[in-house]
Design a protein around this motif. Structure first.
Motif, mmCIF file in Angstrom:
data_model
loop_
_atom_site.group_PDB
_atom_site.id
_atom_site.type_symbol
_atom_site.label_atom_id
_atom_site.label_comp_id
_atom_site.label_asym_id
_atom_site.label_seq_id
_atom_site.Cartn_x
_atom_site.Cartn_y
_atom_site.Cartn_z
ATOM 1 N N VAL A 273 -7.786 3.215 -11.131
ATOM 2 C CA VAL A 273 -9.103 3.481 -11.689
ATOM 3 C C VAL A 273 -10.080 3.638 -10.533
ATOM 4 C CG1 VAL A 273 -10.930 2.633 -13.201
ATOM 5 C CG2 VAL A 273 -8.549 2.135 -13.742
ATOM 6 N N ILE A 274 -10.686 4.812 -10.439
ATOM 7 C CA ILE A 274 -11.522 5.122 -9.285
ATOM 8 C C ILE A 274 -12.914 5.540 -9.736
ATOM 9 C CG2 ILE A 274 -11.781 6.696 -7.314
ATOM 10 C CD1 ILE A 274 -8.702 6.747 -7.204
ATOM 11 N N LEU B 203 -6.706 5.423 4.762
ATOM 12 C CA LEU B 203 -7.568 5.645 3.598
ATOM 13 C C LEU B 203 -8.705 6.600 3.948
ATOM 14 C CD1 LEU B 203 -8.609 4.953 0.731
ATOM 15 C CD2 LEU B 203 -9.857 3.060 1.770
ATOM 16 N N PHE B 204 -9.291 6.414 5.137
ATOM 17 C CA PHE B 204 -10.466 7.207 5.507
ATOM 18 C C PHE B 204 -10.094 8.493 6.249
ATOM 19 C CE2 PHE B 204 -12.175 2.909 4.923
ATOM 20 C CZ PHE B 204 -13.149 3.195 3.986
ATOM 21 N N TYR C 34 0.838 -1.193 0.000
ATOM 22 C CA TYR C 34 0.000 0.000 0.000
ATOM 23 C C TYR C 34 0.873 1.243 0.000
ATOM 24 C CZ TYR C 34 -3.809 -3.105 1.165
ATOM 25 O OH TYR C 34 -4.717 -4.117 1.130
ATOM 26 N N PRO D 292 -1.927 -3.554 6.556
ATOM 27 C CA PRO D 292 -3.252 -3.337 5.937
ATOM 28 C C PRO D 292 -4.245 -2.647 6.880
ATOM 29 C CG PRO D 292 -2.521 -5.590 5.589
ATOM 30 C CD PRO D 292 -1.557 -4.979 6.558
ATOM 31 N N HIS D 293 -4.067 -2.820 8.188
ATOM 32 C CA HIS D 293 -4.944 -2.140 9.156
ATOM 33 C C HIS D 293 -4.662 -0.638 9.144
ATOM 34 C CE1 HIS D 293 -7.234 -1.160 12.656
ATOM 35 N NE2 HIS D 293 -6.171 -0.848 13.371
ATOM 36 N N ALA E 169 -13.109 9.259 0.596
ATOM 37 C CA ALA E 169 -12.925 7.902 0.083
ATOM 38 C C ALA E 169 -14.046 6.983 0.558
ATOM 39 C CB ALA E 169 -11.580 7.360 0.555
ATOM 40 N N GLN F 65 -12.406 -1.980 -4.179
ATOM 41 C CA GLN F 65 -12.501 -0.980 -5.259
ATOM 42 C C GLN F 65 -12.641 0.397 -4.615
ATOM 43 O OE1 GLN F 65 -12.577 -0.950 -8.831
ATOM 44 N NE2 GLN F 65 -12.649 1.260 -8.411
ATOM 45 N N LEU F 66 -11.685 1.277 -4.913
ATOM 46 C CA LEU F 66 -11.720 2.620 -4.320
ATOM 47 C C LEU F 66 -12.739 3.501 -5.045
ATOM 48 C CD1 LEU F 66 -10.494 4.557 -2.240
ATOM 49 C CD2 LEU F 66 -8.705 5.084 -3.901
ATOM 50 N N ILE F 67 -13.454 4.276 -4.257
ATOM 51 C CA ILE F 67 -14.473 5.195 -4.785
ATOM 52 C C ILE F 67 -14.198 6.565 -4.184
ATOM 53 C CG2 ILE F 67 -16.957 5.726 -4.754
ATOM 54 C CD1 ILE F 67 -17.418 2.670 -4.433
ATOM 55 N N PHE F 68 -14.360 7.616 -4.979
ATOM 56 C CA PHE F 68 -14.344 8.974 -4.431
ATOM 57 C C PHE F 68 -15.784 9.475 -4.393
ATOM 58 C CE2 PHE F 68 -9.807 10.199 -6.037
ATOM 59 C CZ PHE F 68 -9.245 9.481 -5.007
ATOM 60 N N PHE G 149 -4.849 9.658 -1.278
ATOM 61 C CA PHE G 149 -5.570 8.393 -1.102
ATOM 62 C C PHE G 149 -4.563 7.259 -0.947
ATOM 63 C CE2 PHE G 149 -4.896 9.048 -5.579
ATOM 64 C CZ PHE G 149 -4.569 7.808 -6.094
ATOM 65 N N VAL G 150 -5.056 6.106 -0.520
ATOM 66 C CA VAL G 150 -4.210 4.920 -0.334
ATOM 67 C C VAL G 150 -4.592 3.893 -1.398
ATOM 68 C CG1 VAL G 150 -3.531 3.089 1.260
ATOM 69 C CG2 VAL G 150 -4.080 5.365 2.150
ATOM 70 N N TYR G 151 -3.594 3.329 -2.059
ATOM 71 C CA TYR G 151 -3.851 2.366 -3.131
ATOM 72 C C TYR G 151 -2.814 1.257 -3.057
ATOM 73 C CZ TYR G 151 -6.531 1.736 -7.471
ATOM 74 O OH TYR G 151 -7.428 1.307 -8.421
ATOM 75 N N HIS G 152 -3.166 0.099 -3.592
ATOM 76 C CA HIS G 152 -2.252 -1.042 -3.559
ATOM 77 C C HIS G 152 -1.539 -1.171 -4.898
ATOM 78 C CE1 HIS G 152 -0.855 -5.208 -2.924
ATOM 79 N NE2 HIS G 152 -0.967 -4.899 -1.629
ATOM 80 N N HIS H 70 -2.273 -3.192 -8.359
ATOM 81 C CA HIS H 70 -3.156 -2.742 -9.442
ATOM 82 C C HIS H 70 -2.335 -2.097 -10.562
ATOM 83 C CE1 HIS H 70 -6.782 -3.491 -7.143
ATOM 84 N NE2 HIS H 70 -6.244 -2.862 -6.116
ATOM 85 N N TRP I 20 -6.074 0.881 6.037
ATOM 86 C CA TRP I 20 -7.527 1.076 6.140
ATOM 87 C C TRP I 20 -7.828 2.381 6.893
ATOM 88 C CZ3 TRP I 20 -11.743 -0.824 3.990
ATOM 89 C CH2 TRP I 20 -12.973 -0.780 4.654
ATOM 90 N N GLU J 245 -2.747 12.828 -5.625
ATOM 91 C CA GLU J 245 -3.111 12.840 -7.045
ATOM 92 C C GLU J 245 -2.473 14.041 -7.739
ATOM 93 O OE1 GLU J 245 -7.340 13.086 -7.506
ATOM 94 O OE2 GLU J 245 -7.182 13.773 -9.581
ATOM 95 N N GLN K 19 -11.166 -4.434 9.399
ATOM 96 C CA GLN K 19 -10.062 -3.654 9.963
ATOM 97 C C GLN K 19 -8.896 -3.537 9.002
ATOM 98 O OE1 GLN K 19 -9.005 -5.154 13.820
ATOM 99 N NE2 GLN K 19 -10.864 -4.303 14.695
ATOM 100 N N ARG K 20 -9.018 -4.164 7.836
ATOM 101 C CA ARG K 20 -7.901 -4.175 6.896
ATOM 102 C C ARG K 20 -8.363 -3.711 5.517
ATOM 103 N NH1 ARG K 20 -4.106 -8.594 7.811
ATOM 104 N NH2 ARG K 20 -4.295 -9.056 5.624
ATOM 105 N N TYR K 21 -7.507 -2.988 4.873
ATOM 106 C CA TYR K 21 -7.719 -2.604 3.473
ATOM 107 C C TYR K 21 -7.325 -3.818 2.641
ATOM 108 C CZ TYR K 21 -7.476 0.839 -0.461
ATOM 109 O OH TYR K 21 -7.662 1.567 -1.590
ATOM 110 N N ILE L 138 -6.182 7.848 -12.797
ATOM 111 C CA ILE L 138 -5.087 8.681 -12.291
ATOM 112 C C ILE L 138 -3.765 8.150 -12.831
ATOM 113 C CG2 ILE L 138 -3.882 9.472 -10.204
ATOM 114 C CD1 ILE L 138 -6.580 9.401 -8.772
#
Lengths: 86, 135
Positions: free
Chosen positions: A69-70, A51-52, A14, A44-45, B68, B56-59, A59-62, A65, A48, A19, B49-51, A32
């Protein structure tokens, strides 16, 4: 930095990114292409949580990928009666 | 099933099955103005509790800027007589809406063929009884 470069440097983890360059694919999808790396996140915790709580534009992405694509949607609008209303 | 008419909204509950856990989520709002159902990340905090790399990420855009959200495939979703396996559910922070754990949108209400009875505050599948539509 191109996303492909981020993936090469930090495979299979992650990343918190900002952006930089993106374009719309249709009305509801954002592709993006370029990001600024803020840091990698191995847990990963933690990913998570971040991310929020990421600031605007971040943003957080893995990196598994091949592309970023969002999907875009509108925020939910719940108009609840105020507790002061009768 | 009965709907709880409270604060001007229609509250009910929904069940998710994920990771072998059966998660009953109370205080979700019936929302015919929502395309996708949505669950608060705080309502599933114990189990989510984990990503996950496949999320699928959404804005989500709106007042206050962009936030997010994540669309995750859960094993199943159950609402009254409706059940779907698997189901792609959206999860987001709903801290701006305290006391609301999610929304049940048209992605459940339409396939479930639900009728929302606002006289008796009930939701049930398909027409029935007096006024039943002829096919």
């Amino acid at each position: 930095m191109l996303w492909s470069e981020v993936r090469e440097l930090f495979p299979n983890q992650y990343v918190l990114v900002k952006e930089l360059k993106s374009h719309y694919v249709g009305e509801h999808t954002l592709h993006i292409e370029e990001v600024a790396l803020v840091r990698t996140i191995s847990d990963p915790h933690q990913a998570w949580i971040e991310l929020f709580s990421a600031p605007a534009g971040h943003f957080v992405y893995h990196t598994s990928h091949p592309e970023i694509v969002i999907e875009l949607k509108t925020k939910p609008m719940v108009r609840r009666r105020s507790i002061h209303e009768n | 099933m009965k709907i709880d008419y409270r604060d001007g909204l229609l509250f009910t509950s929904i069940t998710l099955v994920h990771g072998g856990h059966r998660i009953l989520i109370p205080d979700v709002v019936l929302d015919t103005g929502a395309v996708h159902s949505l669950i608060s990340i705080d309502a599933v905090d114990e189990w989510f509790q984990r990503y996950e790399p496949d999320d699928q990420l959404i804005f989500m855009h709106g007042l206050g800027g962009s936030e997010a959200a994540v669309r995750r495939r859960v094993e199943s979703v159950q609402f009254d007589t409706f059940s779907a396996q698997p189901f792609d559910m959206d999860f987001a922070s709903l801290r701006e809406h305290p006391g609301i754990n999610g929304l049940i949108g048209l992605d459940i209400l339409i396939p479930g063929q639900f009728v929302i009875d606002l006289k008796h505050f009930e939701v049930h599948a398909r027409y029935r009884g007096i006024g039943e539509r002829s096919q």
